[in-house]
Design a protein around this motif. Structure first.
Motif, mmCIF file in Angstrom:
data_model
loop_
_atom_site.group_PDB
_atom_site.id
_atom_site.type_symbol
_atom_site.label_atom_id
_atom_site.label_comp_id
_atom_site.label_asym_id
_atom_site.label_seq_id
_atom_site.Cartn_x
_atom_site.Cartn_y
_atom_site.Cartn_z
ATOM 1 N N VAL A 1 0.855 -1.192 0.000
ATOM 2 C CA VAL A 1 0.000 0.000 0.000
ATOM 3 C C VAL A 1 0.890 1.241 0.000
ATOM 4 C CG1 VAL A 1 -1.963 -1.127 1.117
ATOM 5 C CG2 VAL A 1 -0.248 0.019 2.516
ATOM 6 N N TYR A 2 0.357 2.320 -0.520
ATOM 7 C CA TYR A 2 1.127 3.545 -0.720
ATOM 8 C C TYR A 2 0.630 4.710 0.123
ATOM 9 C CZ TYR A 2 2.705 0.699 -4.549
ATOM 10 O OH TYR A 2 3.208 -0.341 -5.276
ATOM 11 N N ARG B 1 13.353 7.342 1.308
ATOM 12 C CA ARG B 1 13.597 5.907 1.225
ATOM 13 C C ARG B 1 12.312 5.199 0.807
ATOM 14 N NH1 ARG B 1 17.647 4.119 5.584
ATOM 15 N NH2 ARG B 1 16.216 2.352 5.629
ATOM 16 N N ILE B 2 12.465 3.960 0.369
ATOM 17 C CA ILE B 2 11.300 3.183 -0.074
ATOM 18 C C ILE B 2 10.237 3.110 1.018
ATOM 19 C CG2 ILE B 2 10.490 0.868 -0.704
ATOM 20 C CD1 ILE B 2 13.108 0.495 -2.215
ATOM 21 N N GLU B 3 10.650 2.908 2.253
ATOM 22 C CA GLU B 3 9.685 2.775 3.335
ATOM 23 C C GLU B 3 8.928 4.071 3.629
ATOM 24 O OE1 GLU B 3 13.857 2.691 5.182
ATOM 25 O OE2 GLU B 3 12.885 1.746 3.492
ATOM 26 N N ASP B 4 9.364 5.178 3.043
ATOM 27 C CA ASP B 4 8.617 6.435 3.153
ATOM 28 C C ASP B 4 7.502 6.509 2.114
ATOM 29 O OD1 ASP B 4 10.301 7.370 5.206
ATOM 30 O OD2 ASP B 4 11.737 8.124 3.732
ATOM 31 N N ILE B 5 7.476 5.533 1.217
ATOM 32 C CA ILE B 5 6.503 5.520 0.122
ATOM 33 C C ILE B 5 5.528 4.360 0.233
ATOM 34 C CG2 ILE B 5 6.276 5.172 -2.386
ATOM 35 C CD1 ILE B 5 8.916 6.682 -2.664
ATOM 36 N N GLN C 1 0.050 6.420 -13.652
ATOM 37 C CA GLN C 1 0.886 6.016 -12.524
ATOM 38 C C GLN C 1 0.304 6.523 -11.210
ATOM 39 O OE1 GLN C 1 4.465 7.833 -14.069
ATOM 40 N NE2 GLN C 1 5.491 5.840 -14.148
ATOM 41 N N ILE C 2 -0.114 7.763 -11.205
ATOM 42 C CA ILE C 2 -0.706 8.348 -10.000
ATOM 43 C C ILE C 2 -1.979 7.602 -9.626
ATOM 44 C CG2 ILE C 2 -1.665 10.443 -8.951
ATOM 45 C CD1 ILE C 2 1.398 10.557 -9.564
ATOM 46 N N ASP C 3 -2.790 7.286 -10.616
ATOM 47 C CA ASP C 3 -4.030 6.549 -10.367
ATOM 48 C C ASP C 3 -3.740 5.173 -9.773
ATOM 49 O OD1 ASP C 3 -6.952 6.206 -10.595
ATOM 50 O OD2 ASP C 3 -6.412 4.695 -12.109
ATOM 51 N N ARG C 4 -2.733 4.468 -10.307
ATOM 52 C CA ARG C 4 -2.384 3.147 -9.775
ATOM 53 C C ARG C 4 -1.891 3.269 -8.333
ATOM 54 N NH1 ARG C 4 -0.823 2.685 -15.061
ATOM 55 N NH2 ARG C 4 1.378 3.137 -14.659
ATOM 56 N N LEU C 5 -1.132 4.295 -8.030
ATOM 57 C CA LEU C 5 -0.685 4.505 -6.659
ATOM 58 C C LEU C 5 -1.861 4.771 -5.725
ATOM 59 C CD1 LEU C 5 2.389 6.727 -7.490
ATOM 60 C CD2 LEU C 5 2.508 4.540 -6.278
ATOM 61 N N LYS C 6 -2.815 5.555 -6.177
ATOM 62 C CA LYS C 6 -3.996 5.849 -5.355
ATOM 63 C C LYS C 6 -4.826 4.602 -5.093
ATOM 64 C CE LYS C 6 -4.538 10.705 -6.542
ATOM 65 N NZ LYS C 6 -5.372 11.726 -7.179
#
Length: 69
Positions: A3-4, A56-60, A31-36
């Motif tokens: 999850v993002y 870092r990745i864990e911030d995303i 891309q933004i839609d897929r993240l949402k």
């Protein structure tokens, strides 16, 4: 499942909007839609987000157990 939710918090902390991601940093609306929607994205997208947000990745992203499986 990945999850993002952390992405939106990190963006808020860094004062970066989805408008900026699309228009200044050339992320696609898809891309933004897929993240949402917490949908699958490519690692290059994660890499680019880390570069833009200087994080870092864990911030995303984070892994949460999918209870439907």
């Amino acid at each position: 499942m990945i999850v993002y939710e952390r992405l939106w918090k990190t963006m808020d902390q860094k004062n970066i909007t989805t408008y900026q991601l699309i228009n200044k940093y050339h992320f696609s609306k898809g891309q933004i839609d897929r993240l949402k929607r917490n949908a699958n994205i490519e690692m290059i997208t994660i890499n680019n987000l880390c570069r833009v947000l200087k994080c870092r990745i864990e911030d995303i992203a984070e892994y949460v157990e999918d209870e439907s499986v």
